[in-house]
Design a protein around this motif. Sequence first.
Motif: not given
Lengths: 435, 119
Positions: A133-137, A211-218, A220-231
């Motif tokens: 999930l990455s920050t959008g327009p 504003n749009n926000y991204q989350f990892v754990s607790d 919160i970020y506003s201009n970032s990319l958060v990522g993971t992967s499933f295997s």
Amino acid sequence: MQVKSGMVSNRSLKKVVKELIDDVILEIKGIPDFLLIAFTSKYKRTDYKRALELLTQETGVKNLIGGTFPAIGVQNEVPTTQGGAAFTFKGSEIKVQRPIIYKNIRTKKKKFITEFPKIYNTTKAKSKIAFVLSTGPKLQPNAMEQLKLLDSYPAIRYQKMFNVLGSGLEWLLGKQGLGTGSYIDELLNYLAINNVSELIGGATFDIDLENNYQFVSDFIYSNSLVGTSFSSDTIKFGHSWTFDKSEKTKEYSITHKLKSGYIQKINGERANNKLLQIMDVPSDIYNEFFEKFSYANALYLSGIKEEDGNYHPFMTANHPKLKGVVSTLPPSKITEDPIKAELFTQSGLGIEKSAYECVNKAAEKITNPKFGIFINCANRLLIAGDKIAEENKKLAERLGDNVPFITLYSGCEFSIFSKKPKYTTVSIHGLVAGK
Amino acid sequence: MSSINRVKSELEDLLELEDVEAVVLFRIDGSVIESSFDNNYTSRKIRVLQWCKDNVPRVSQEMRGNNLQKVTYELSDTCILFFAIGKIGILTTLANNTANLSLLAVETKRKASTIENYM
């Protein structure tokens, strides 16, 4: 494997989170292995922070990832524009990579494009997919006013110079957390070259481009990319994308354009008037309607035909302040030659049909779906309005009545399919996991 | 929480949405079951609310007669969304003319469905 998803709609984010914890997350026995949290975008940043703290404290979940979107949907519910949704699972069949955060992603891409492929490729599991999930327009209220410069004679005459200036300007805007989502196109190309073979993702977004926000754990970020992967060695991850290809109407040629996606001229004439003319929209009615809005535009869907015969969809946005047209064409699609484009119509029925097409293709090699994650353009939500629930019914129809899924209405949608990147707007991208 | 308080809470949720100025749950005969307003009472708003009250019986008749779930009126400075709630109620949302009607309709539909369950 335990999988749950649910949604709560309320003006109080605290209430939303409490109900999500009680009715969705705690329904999983033990600490979930993965939690995707999505909130609608009009709450306060402090509310999101408190909500995330409560979620992590009450559930003990480590792999929490999420963000803010104009609307969210889950199975068997009308989507909400005021609330939140949780999608969570636990089970030894899927290994989840600990979510990672890349701050200031618009201007600091290097760490992501070097580190993320290594992390993605640490596992040799039979099936794997990255989820991002990455920050959008996000633009300033006077953005349209600023774009007037791109209509000037020098901008049309000296396009190469303006492309360089434009990328500098984009970088400066990016430093302030502003800009479009087109930077993701470049990231995807790097990832694909560096052996990230499968990925699905979307942009966090606010419909008013605030504003749009991204989350990892607790956090919160506003201009970032958060990522993971499933295997997994036992679960397959099928994914696909499509858009509403209801009807092609007219062709046009983009003759003057900038790398930023700004279209200056169509068929050799100023793009704004020409496009309205092609669409049979009287300019006086259009001006009267949109002049009062700083952002609102006449949004139309177009497509460019690619080498494989498929279409790449993009959105054009007319605004009375501009002589040109803003488009969501990514840099990689902007060529030296005139670009042949075609107008497409959009409809509620077309949106339903394309949603089914997407899930059907994503699930074609899966006989027993366990869950789905869908990244769906917020523009499709605007087209469908309150009929958007029908789209979710189509997803449920293909997945099965009791299969949990979540739909995030995003700022742009993207995937990598067998090392081929696909950055689009006005589209739906879907992941279906199962056996 | 009693049913009417639950309904009131749903109306207050809608009132929190951007550009929404008032939310009223009418009976189909035009009488008010429950309502929620922002504090900015203008003569325009009162005039529009009176217009809604006067027209709910006719609008609800049209909706039932033509099997319509939603009717939207766009006046010069106000948008009004009427959503049918079963056979007895009309959820009426007033918003200013810059409201995003698509987004507003998504949440109003959701609330109409929730309120129907309470009634």
